[in-house]
Write an enzyme that holds these catalytic residues in place. Sequence first.
Site, PDB file in Angstrom:
ATOM      1  N   HIS A  21      11.448-100.103  -4.190  1.00 58.08           N
ATOM      2  CA  HIS A  21      11.635 -99.020  -3.231  1.00 58.08           C
ATOM      3  C   HIS A  21      10.910 -97.766  -3.688  1.00 58.08           C
ATOM      4  CE1 HIS A  21      14.877 -98.630  -6.192  1.00 58.08           C
ATOM      5  NE2 HIS A  21      14.805 -97.330  -5.980  1.00 58.08           N
ATOM      6  N   GLY A  22      10.766 -96.860  -2.761  1.00 57.38           N
ATOM      7  CA  GLY A  22      10.155 -95.583  -3.061  1.00 57.38           C
ATOM      8  C   GLY A  22      10.348 -94.639  -1.892  1.00 57.38           C
TER       9      GLY A  22
END
Length: 156
Positions: free
Chosen positions: A67-68
């Site tokens: 994720h980011g």
Amino acid sequence: MKVSEILSKDFIIEELNSTDKESAINELIDLFKDDPRIINIEKVKQAVLEREKIMSTGVGKGFAIPHGKTDSVKEIIAAFGRKKDGIDYEALDGNPVNLIFLLVGKDTMISAHIKLLSRISRMMNKDDFRLRLLNAKDSEEIMNVFLEEEKSYLEI
């Protein structure tokens, strides 16, 4: 916001071609190449891979949640990929990863991003849920597994 509201069968890969962590992440992000919600796909890749450098998102039990957060998406996006043979993902438990849920959030939507990560993590920690994802025959059935599982969760 529900996982099933941000994931669709168009962003599910039944069997990833990738054999390593970085190419698996890129394979999932590449699903968004022509997506109007993406402002800059290279910056999306960079955000997720930079987060991965901090600590592996291969959390154990055969799943990972790369994720980011970035300003290169217009809204939260998600993709899911499966690799039945497993990928060396440098997971925290040292085991291969079979299920990868990608989540990319808009950097101004931190609360929703964290709540979704928490929900995905809770879902993926359930042995029967992971088994149903592994045994699903196609992307439509994988999507239905997410929909069915989420019925038991309260709205976030």
